[in-house]
Scaffold this motif. Structure first.
Motif, PDB file in Angstrom:
ATOM      1  N   SER A 171       7.588   2.965 -11.951  1.00  0.00           N
ATOM      2  CA  SER A 171       7.664   1.560 -12.366  1.00  0.00           C
ATOM      3  C   SER A 171       8.268   0.698 -11.261  1.00  0.00           C
ATOM      4  N   GLY A 172       9.320   1.214 -10.632  1.00  0.00           N
ATOM      5  CA  GLY A 172       9.950   0.487  -9.514  1.00  0.00           C
ATOM      6  C   GLY A 172       8.999   0.310  -8.337  1.00  0.00           C
ATOM      7  N   PHE A 173       8.268   1.385  -7.988  1.00  0.00           N
ATOM      8  CA  PHE A 173       7.298   1.286  -6.887  1.00  0.00           C
ATOM      9  C   PHE A 173       6.199   0.273  -7.224  1.00  0.00           C
ATOM     10  N   SER A 174       5.765   0.270  -8.477  1.00  0.00           N
ATOM     11  CA  SER A 174       4.701  -0.652  -8.903  1.00  0.00           C
ATOM     12  C   SER A 174       5.160  -2.101  -8.785  1.00  0.00           C
ATOM     13  N   LEU A 175       6.388  -2.365  -9.204  1.00  0.00           N
ATOM     14  CA  LEU A 175       6.921  -3.730  -9.094  1.00  0.00           C
ATOM     15  C   LEU A 175       7.021  -4.162  -7.637  1.00  0.00           C
ATOM     16  N   ALA A 176       7.462  -3.244  -6.771  1.00  0.00           N
ATOM     17  CA  ALA A 176       7.547  -3.556  -5.336  1.00  0.00           C
ATOM     18  C   ALA A 176       6.161  -3.830  -4.760  1.00  0.00           C
ATOM     19  N   MET A 177       5.171  -3.068  -5.215  1.00  0.00           N
ATOM     20  CA  MET A 177       3.800  -3.287  -4.768  1.00  0.00           C
ATOM     21  C   MET A 177       3.316  -4.687  -5.161  1.00  0.00           C
ATOM     22  N   LEU A 178       3.536  -5.067  -6.408  1.00  0.00           N
ATOM     23  CA  LEU A 178       3.083  -6.371  -6.898  1.00  0.00           C
ATOM     24  C   LEU A 178       3.785  -7.514  -6.164  1.00  0.00           C
ATOM     25  N   LEU A 179       5.078  -7.319  -5.872  1.00  0.00           N
ATOM     26  CA  LEU A 179       5.821  -8.332  -5.113  1.00  0.00           C
ATOM     27  C   LEU A 179       5.236  -8.487  -3.709  1.00  0.00           C
TER      28      LEU A 179
ATOM     29  N   GLY B 122       0.813  -1.211   0.000  1.00  0.00           N
ATOM     30  CA  GLY B 122       0.000   0.000   0.000  1.00  0.00           C
ATOM     31  C   GLY B 122       0.847   1.262   0.000  1.00  0.00           C
ATOM     32  N   VAL B 123       1.944   1.238   0.756  1.00  0.00           N
ATOM     33  CA  VAL B 123       2.858   2.393   0.785  1.00  0.00           C
ATOM     34  C   VAL B 123       3.436   2.646  -0.610  1.00  0.00           C
ATOM     35  N   MET B 124       3.836   1.572  -1.287  1.00  0.00           N
ATOM     36  CA  MET B 124       4.366   1.705  -2.649  1.00  0.00           C
ATOM     37  C   MET B 124       3.304   2.269  -3.593  1.00  0.00           C
ATOM     38  N   TRP B 125       2.074   1.807  -3.425  1.00  0.00           N
ATOM     39  CA  TRP B 125       0.951   2.284  -4.246  1.00  0.00           C
ATOM     40  C   TRP B 125       0.741   3.784  -4.039  1.00  0.00           C
ATOM     41  N   THR B 126       0.784   4.223  -2.771  1.00  0.00           N
ATOM     42  CA  THR B 126       0.625   5.649  -2.478  1.00  0.00           C
ATOM     43  C   THR B 126       1.740   6.467  -3.130  1.00  0.00           C
ATOM     44  N   LEU B 127       2.960   5.952  -3.112  1.00  0.00           N
ATOM     45  CA  LEU B 127       4.066   6.662  -3.779  1.00  0.00           C
ATOM     46  C   LEU B 127       3.793   6.822  -5.271  1.00  0.00           C
ATOM     47  N   VAL B 128       3.129   5.832  -5.864  1.00  0.00           N
ATOM     48  CA  VAL B 128       2.768   5.942  -7.288  1.00  0.00           C
ATOM     49  C   VAL B 128       1.731   7.042  -7.478  1.00  0.00           C
ATOM     50  N   TYR B 129       0.559   6.889  -6.827  1.00  0.00           N
ATOM     51  CA  TYR B 129      -0.534   7.809  -7.158  1.00  0.00           C
ATOM     52  C   TYR B 129      -0.313   9.221  -6.630  1.00  0.00           C
ATOM     53  N   ASP B 130       0.385   9.363  -5.485  1.00  0.00           N
ATOM     54  CA  ASP B 130       0.544  10.715  -4.959  1.00  0.00           C
ATOM     55  C   ASP B 130       1.688  11.471  -5.632  1.00  0.00           C
ATOM     56  N   THR B 131       2.649  10.742  -6.189  1.00  0.00           N
ATOM     57  CA  THR B 131       3.661  11.417  -7.018  1.00  0.00           C
ATOM     58  C   THR B 131       2.993  11.964  -8.271  1.00  0.00           C
ATOM     59  N   ILE B 132       2.112  11.160  -8.870  1.00  0.00           N
ATOM     60  CA  ILE B 132       1.347  11.637 -10.032  1.00  0.00           C
ATOM     61  C   ILE B 132       0.541  12.876  -9.643  1.00  0.00           C
ATOM     62  N   TYR B 133      -0.131  12.812  -8.495  1.00  0.00           N
ATOM     63  CA  TYR B 133      -0.933  13.937  -8.008  1.00  0.00           C
ATOM     64  C   TYR B 133      -0.065  15.190  -7.829  1.00  0.00           C
ATOM     65  N   ALA B 134       1.136  15.008  -7.277  1.00  0.00           N
ATOM     66  CA  ALA B 134       2.014  16.146  -6.971  1.00  0.00           C
ATOM     67  C   ALA B 134       2.497  16.857  -8.232  1.00  0.00           C
ATOM     68  N   HIS B 135       2.526  16.156  -9.365  1.00  0.00           N
ATOM     69  CA  HIS B 135       2.962  16.808 -10.616  1.00  0.00           C
ATOM     70  C   HIS B 135       1.988  17.899 -11.057  1.00  0.00           C
ATOM     71  N   GLN B 136       0.754  17.879 -10.527  1.00  0.00           N
ATOM     72  CA  GLN B 136      -0.198  18.951 -10.851  1.00  0.00           C
ATOM     73  C   GLN B 136       0.299  20.314 -10.374  1.00  0.00           C
ATOM     74  N   ASP B 137       0.967  20.331  -9.221  1.00  0.00           N
ATOM     75  CA  ASP B 137       1.293  21.588  -8.534  1.00  0.00           C
ATOM     76  C   ASP B 137       2.773  21.935  -8.564  1.00  0.00           C
TER      77      ASP B 137
ATOM     78  N   ALA C  40      -3.976  -8.023 -12.958  1.00  0.00           N
ATOM     79  CA  ALA C  40      -4.787  -6.931 -13.513  1.00  0.00           C
ATOM     80  C   ALA C  40      -4.354  -5.583 -12.946  1.00  0.00           C
ATOM     81  N   VAL C  41      -4.024  -5.569 -11.645  1.00  0.00           N
ATOM     82  CA  VAL C  41      -3.495  -4.352 -11.012  1.00  0.00           C
ATOM     83  C   VAL C  41      -2.201  -3.927 -11.702  1.00  0.00           C
ATOM     84  N   GLY C  42      -1.317  -4.896 -11.957  1.00  0.00           N
ATOM     85  CA  GLY C  42      -0.058  -4.597 -12.648  1.00  0.00           C
ATOM     86  C   GLY C  42      -0.295  -4.013 -14.031  1.00  0.00           C
TER      87      GLY C  42
END
Length: 280
Positions: A208-216, A168-183, A237-239
């Protein structure tokens, strides 16, 4: 204005707080059984209240910053629709109701849930002192991955809960980094830090690295609680969903960043569906 302070008009964040709870509750269910409906409902109420409390704390800390950013200048505290004292009283009300929800759980879970409050309060400060506030948000937002299991079982099974939490922490790093690019342009001007500014043009490699860690982590959690084929199909499917998100992401288009961020609700629902079907 109080409902806007809670961000009830932007439910994506509430979903992202709630979904790790559902994963944990689902994984803790007995083989052949559906997840505990009462617990899912309790955690849904808790997610609405704690996400609202977190937003209130965030806006209290950041009201001066928010006035300088186009996207956040209309927030109730920044715009002067609510005073700091009024928001403090409102925060007390939200936390009191959240405590009522927490007191419906077992003693282990009450202590575990209360322990997360320090993260909730300090997270908004992190953007002032580190380029990794998204990591602290991940530690905060995924506490339900520990709490959901303990609410069902009476304590944490760390061989399952820890990899689930770290995923979940890795997932948050994915989506919130994307979110932060807005500002990011406003953040540079006002001196606020984020992983978006840390990673810059290398963002997609990091995601990509965070996503792989999440899937693992999800695979390890599944193996440690004897999950079945539907679960691993959902992880695949998540991957695929994350790969598509990252591949098509345009970090210089705020509207695309928001769209990709909001689509992460689908990621969480996919995994929850796989957990339920895997149990059955």
């Amino acid at each position: 204005p109080y409902l806007r302070l809670m961000r009830l008009h932007q439910p994506a964040g509430t979903w992202l707080l709630y979904l790790p709870c559902t994963w944990s509750i689902g994984l803790a269910a007995e083989a052949g059984s559906l997840p505990d409906g009462r617990m899912l409902a309790l955690f849904a109420a808790g997610a609405v209240l704690m996400r609202g409390a977190g937003c209130t704390i965030n806006d209290m800390w950041d009201r001066d910053f928010d006035r300088q950013v186009a996207r956040t200048a209309s927030r109730p505290l920044a715009a002067g629709d609510i005073s700091t004292f009024q928001s403090f009283v409102f925060l007390g009300g939200q936390l009191s109701l959240a405590l009522c929800v927490l007191l419906c759980l077992n003693y282990y879970s009450i202590v575990l849930g209360a322990a997360s409050l320090s993260l909730v309060v300090t997270y908004p400060l992190m953007k002032r002192i580190t380029y990794w506030p998204q990591l602290v948000l991940g530690l905060t937002f995924n506490w339900g991955a520990l709490l959901g299991w303990s609410a069902i079982k009476g304590s944490c099974e760390w061989s399952v809960c820890l990899p689930l939490y770290l995923s979940g922490v890795m997932w948050t790093l994915v989506y919130d980094t994307i979110y932060a690019h807005q500002d990011k342009r406003d953040d540079i001007m006002i001196g606020v830090k984020s992983t978006a500014l840390q990673f810059k043009e290398d963002t997609k490699q990091w995601l990509s690295g965070f996503s792989l860690a999440m899937l693992l982590g999800l695979s390890v959690a599944g193996m440690n609680c004897n999950q079945t084929f539907p679960y691993y199909s959902a992880v695949a499917a998540v991957g695929a969903h994350l790969a598509h998100q990252i591949y098509t992401l345009d970090i210089d288009k705020p509207e695309d960043c928001w769209k990709k961020f909001a689509s992460n609700r689908t990621v969480g629902i996919l995994l929850f569906t796989g957990i339920v079907l895997g149990n059955l």
